[in-house]
Design a protein around this motif. Structure first.
Motif, PDB file in Angstrom:
ATOM      1  N   SER A  36       0.948  -1.136  -0.096  1.00 50.94           N
ATOM      2  CA  SER A  36       0.192  -0.154  -0.028  1.00 50.94           C
ATOM      3  C   SER A  36       0.824   1.113   0.045  1.00 50.94           C
ATOM      4  O   SER A  36       1.753   1.329   0.672  1.00 50.94           O
ATOM      5  N   ASN A  37       0.553   2.166  -0.809  1.00 51.04           N
ATOM      6  CA  ASN A  37       1.176   3.564  -0.836  1.00 51.04           C
ATOM      7  C   ASN A  37       0.913   4.283   0.374  1.00 51.04           C
ATOM      8  O   ASN A  37       1.616   5.222   0.818  1.00 51.04           O
ATOM      9  N   GLU A  38      -0.703   4.064   0.738  1.00 49.45           N
ATOM     10  CA  GLU A  38      -0.787   4.837   1.969  1.00 49.45           C
ATOM     11  C   GLU A  38      -1.839   4.083   2.391  1.00 49.45           C
ATOM     12  O   GLU A  38      -2.676   3.419   2.244  1.00 49.45           O
ATOM     13  N   LEU A  39      -1.933   4.239   3.992  1.00 43.72           N
ATOM     14  CA  LEU A  39      -2.781   3.447   5.134  1.00 43.72           C
ATOM     15  C   LEU A  39      -3.802   4.632   5.692  1.00 43.72           C
ATOM     16  O   LEU A  39      -3.100   5.720   6.090  1.00 43.72           O
ATOM     17  N   LEU A  40      -5.148   4.359   5.975  1.00 44.25           N
ATOM     18  CA  LEU A  40      -5.812   5.153   6.698  1.00 44.25           C
ATOM     19  C   LEU A  40      -6.894   4.248   7.585  1.00 44.25           C
ATOM     20  O   LEU A  40      -7.723   3.626   6.917  1.00 44.25           O
ATOM     21  N   PHE A  41      -6.439   4.192   8.835  1.00 44.39           N
ATOM     22  CA  PHE A  41      -7.040   3.498   9.767  1.00 44.39           C
ATOM     23  C   PHE A  41      -8.022   4.392  10.435  1.00 44.39           C
ATOM     24  O   PHE A  41      -7.832   5.431  10.916  1.00 44.39           O
ATOM     25  N   LEU A  42      -9.134   3.699  10.864  1.00 45.67           N
ATOM     26  CA  LEU A  42     -10.327   4.459  11.649  1.00 45.67           C
ATOM     27  C   LEU A  42     -10.493   3.688  13.085  1.00 45.67           C
ATOM     28  O   LEU A  42     -10.504   2.579  13.136  1.00 45.67           O
ATOM     29  N   VAL A  43     -10.288   4.517  14.057  1.00 46.52           N
ATOM     30  CA  VAL A  43     -10.777   3.982  15.472  1.00 46.52           C
ATOM     31  C   VAL A  43     -11.709   4.861  16.120  1.00 46.52           C
ATOM     32  O   VAL A  43     -11.529   6.083  16.506  1.00 46.52           O
ATOM     33  N   PHE A  44     -12.782   4.304  16.290  1.00 48.34           N
ATOM     34  CA  PHE A  44     -13.904   5.190  17.049  1.00 48.34           C
ATOM     35  C   PHE A  44     -14.674   4.580  18.148  1.00 48.34           C
ATOM     36  O   PHE A  44     -14.602   3.145  18.433  1.00 48.34           O
ATOM     37  N   GLY A  45     -14.822   5.302  19.145  1.00 50.08           N
ATOM     38  CA  GLY A  45     -15.819   4.834  20.238  1.00 50.08           C
ATOM     39  C   GLY A  45     -14.743   4.621  21.432  1.00 50.08           C
ATOM     40  O   GLY A  45     -13.559   4.181  21.311  1.00 50.08           O
ATOM     41  N   GLU A  46     -15.351   4.409  22.638  1.00 52.39           N
ATOM     42  CA  GLU A  46     -14.673   4.137  24.072  1.00 52.39           C
ATOM     43  C   GLU A  46     -14.099   2.781  24.007  1.00 52.39           C
ATOM     44  O   GLU A  46     -13.046   2.651  24.451  1.00 52.39           O
ATOM     45  N   THR A  47     -14.597   1.881  23.337  1.00 49.70           N
ATOM     46  CA  THR A  47     -14.156   0.672  23.419  1.00 49.70           C
ATOM     47  C   THR A  47     -12.969   0.280  22.776  1.00 49.70           C
ATOM     48  O   THR A  47     -12.155  -0.636  23.060  1.00 49.70           O
ATOM     49  N   LYS A  48     -12.471   1.360  21.846  1.00 53.74           N
ATOM     50  CA  LYS A  48     -11.220   1.216  21.174  1.00 53.74           C
ATOM     51  C   LYS A  48     -10.211   1.888  21.688  1.00 53.74           C
ATOM     52  O   LYS A  48      -9.193   2.236  21.331  1.00 53.74           O
ATOM     53  N   ARG A  49     -10.486   2.687  23.022  1.00 53.71           N
ATOM     54  CA  ARG A  49      -9.448   3.547  23.654  1.00 53.71           C
ATOM     55  C   ARG A  49      -8.301   2.736  23.831  1.00 53.71           C
ATOM     56  O   ARG A  49      -7.127   3.401  23.637  1.00 53.71           O
ATOM     57  N   GLU A  50      -8.366   1.707  24.578  1.00 56.73           N
ATOM     58  CA  GLU A  50      -7.233   1.019  25.107  1.00 56.73           C
ATOM     59  C   GLU A  50      -6.122   0.460  23.732  1.00 56.73           C
ATOM     60  O   GLU A  50      -5.279   0.820  24.216  1.00 56.73           O
ATOM     61  N   ILE A  51      -6.859   0.026  22.987  1.00 56.10           N
ATOM     62  CA  ILE A  51      -6.153  -0.345  21.679  1.00 56.10           C
ATOM     63  C   ILE A  51      -5.550   0.705  20.844  1.00 56.10           C
ATOM     64  O   ILE A  51      -4.473   0.466  20.259  1.00 56.10           O
ATOM     65  N   LEU A  52      -6.164   1.863  20.854  1.00 52.46           N
ATOM     66  CA  LEU A  52      -5.709   2.988  20.196  1.00 52.46           C
ATOM     67  C   LEU A  52      -4.401   3.204  21.042  1.00 52.46           C
ATOM     68  O   LEU A  52      -3.245   3.637  20.231  1.00 52.46           O
ATOM     69  N   HIS A  53      -4.377   3.458  22.352  1.00 53.95           N
ATOM     70  CA  HIS A  53      -3.087   3.737  22.940  1.00 53.95           C
ATOM     71  C   HIS A  53      -2.132   2.849  22.598  1.00 53.95           C
ATOM     72  O   HIS A  53      -0.781   3.062  22.726  1.00 53.95           O
ATOM     73  N   LYS A  54      -2.297   1.465  22.661  1.00 51.46           N
ATOM     74  CA  LYS A  54      -1.495   0.342  22.483  1.00 51.46           C
ATOM     75  C   LYS A  54      -0.843   0.496  21.080  1.00 51.46           C
ATOM     76  O   LYS A  54       0.308   0.258  20.832  1.00 51.46           O
ATOM     77  N   THR A  55      -1.642   0.815  20.148  1.00 47.07           N
ATOM     78  CA  THR A  55      -1.191   1.005  18.717  1.00 47.07           C
ATOM     79  C   THR A  55       0.010   2.018  18.582  1.00 47.07           C
ATOM     80  O   THR A  55       0.862   1.801  17.837  1.00 47.07           O
ATOM     81  N   LEU A  56      -0.359   2.936  19.228  1.00 45.19           N
ATOM     82  CA  LEU A  56       0.529   4.087  19.198  1.00 45.19           C
ATOM     83  C   LEU A  56       1.755   4.110  19.705  1.00 45.19           C
ATOM     84  O   LEU A  56       2.664   4.736  19.565  1.00 45.19           O
ATOM     85  N   THR A  57       1.930   3.369  21.039  1.00 44.50           N
ATOM     86  CA  THR A  57       2.643   3.314  22.076  1.00 44.50           C
ATOM     87  C   THR A  57       3.443   2.291  22.315  1.00 44.50           C
ATOM     88  O   THR A  57       4.454   2.159  22.812  1.00 44.50           O
TER      89      THR A  57
END
Length: 248
Positions: free
Chosen positions: A198-219
């Motif tokens: 892929s030349n470019e990725l665009l990922f969607l993360v919405f809602g309180e239930t995704k809060r923990e995995i968003l943090h883990k994904t980034l850190t």
């Protein structure tokens, strides 16, 4: 490298993403011989994006006539006409409302006689197009991207996978909250298929239930235990999230 982009609401984020995709298609100026190749997800996160893309199409601000799509996954042994199949989802929420050409729509065959051949052929077809111009995706609660569950190897390609219990539980809301009705196997593009093709990725993360995995994904440390951390290896990845996922 991941560029985090925060919006107050999911709907604001969806408008941004839809316009981003439309602008990318228009800038590319696709033709029949030079199509724009787009990777697509299913689930609740992309639904408002598809609604906004339909609106942009109806306003004649974008055309999908010369866009080729590949969906990232599909359940095994489910009829395409079943309202929980991803084939059904895509037609209901997007394909049937825009000018995509039927021959340009690619979804893994949930009823293939030979799943290994189906996956190999799908991967080969992706490779014939070169690279995705853009691959849109979402994150599962355990960090899966497509159906690449925890432990999936970085070099994985399109294949049949066993779904984690957490994924089955999360998806049971679409099956009347009955986990026994959720297929336990699926066909999925691999981590390498997404990141390396892929030349470019665009990922969607919405809602309180995704809060923990968003943090883990980034850190968190980049590892197969949290497949979404591999997104940080891509040179051009945007992660769009709302205030609920951010926690503020």
């Amino acid at each position: 490298m991941v560029e985090p982009v925060k919006f107050e609401t999911k709907n604001e984020a969806a408008k941004y993403v839809a316009l981003y995709i439309a602008n990318s298609i228009n800038l590319f100026q696709p033709t029949e011989k030079k199509p724009y190749v787009l990777g697509l997800p299913t689930g609740s996160s992309p639904e408002p994006v598809y609604a906004e893309l339909i609106n942009l199409y109806k306003k004649r601000l974008v055309s999908f006539k010369n866009v080729v799509t590949f969906n990232m996954d599909e359940y095994c042994e489910i009829e395409p006409t079943n309202d929980q199949s991803y084939d059904y989802f895509m037609h209901k929420n997007f394909f049937d409302h825009v000018d995509l050409q039927p021959q340009n729509i690619n979804i893994l065959n949930s009823l293939a006689e030979d799943y290994e051949k189906e996956c190999a052929d799908y991967e080969a077809k992706i490779n014939r197009y070169g690279k995705f111009n853009l691959f849109m995706g979402g994150l599962g609660p355990n960090g899966h991207i497509a159906f690449n569950e925890s432990g999936s190897p970085r070099d994985s390609k399109t294949r049949i996978v066993n779904l984690d219990e957490s994924t089955i539980i999360a998806n049971s809301r679409f099956f009347g909250n009955d986990t026994s009705k959720v297929p336990n196997k699926a066909l999925s593009v691999g981590i390498s298929t997404i990141i390396d093709n892929s030349n470019e990725l665009l990922f969607l993360v919405f809602g309180e239930t995704k809060r923990e995995i968003l943090h883990k994904t980034l850190t968190s440390e980049i590892c197969s235990g949290i497949p979404s951390t591999y997104l940080r290896e891509h040179k051009n990845c945007i992660v769009v999230f709302d205030s609920e996922a951010a926690g503020n």
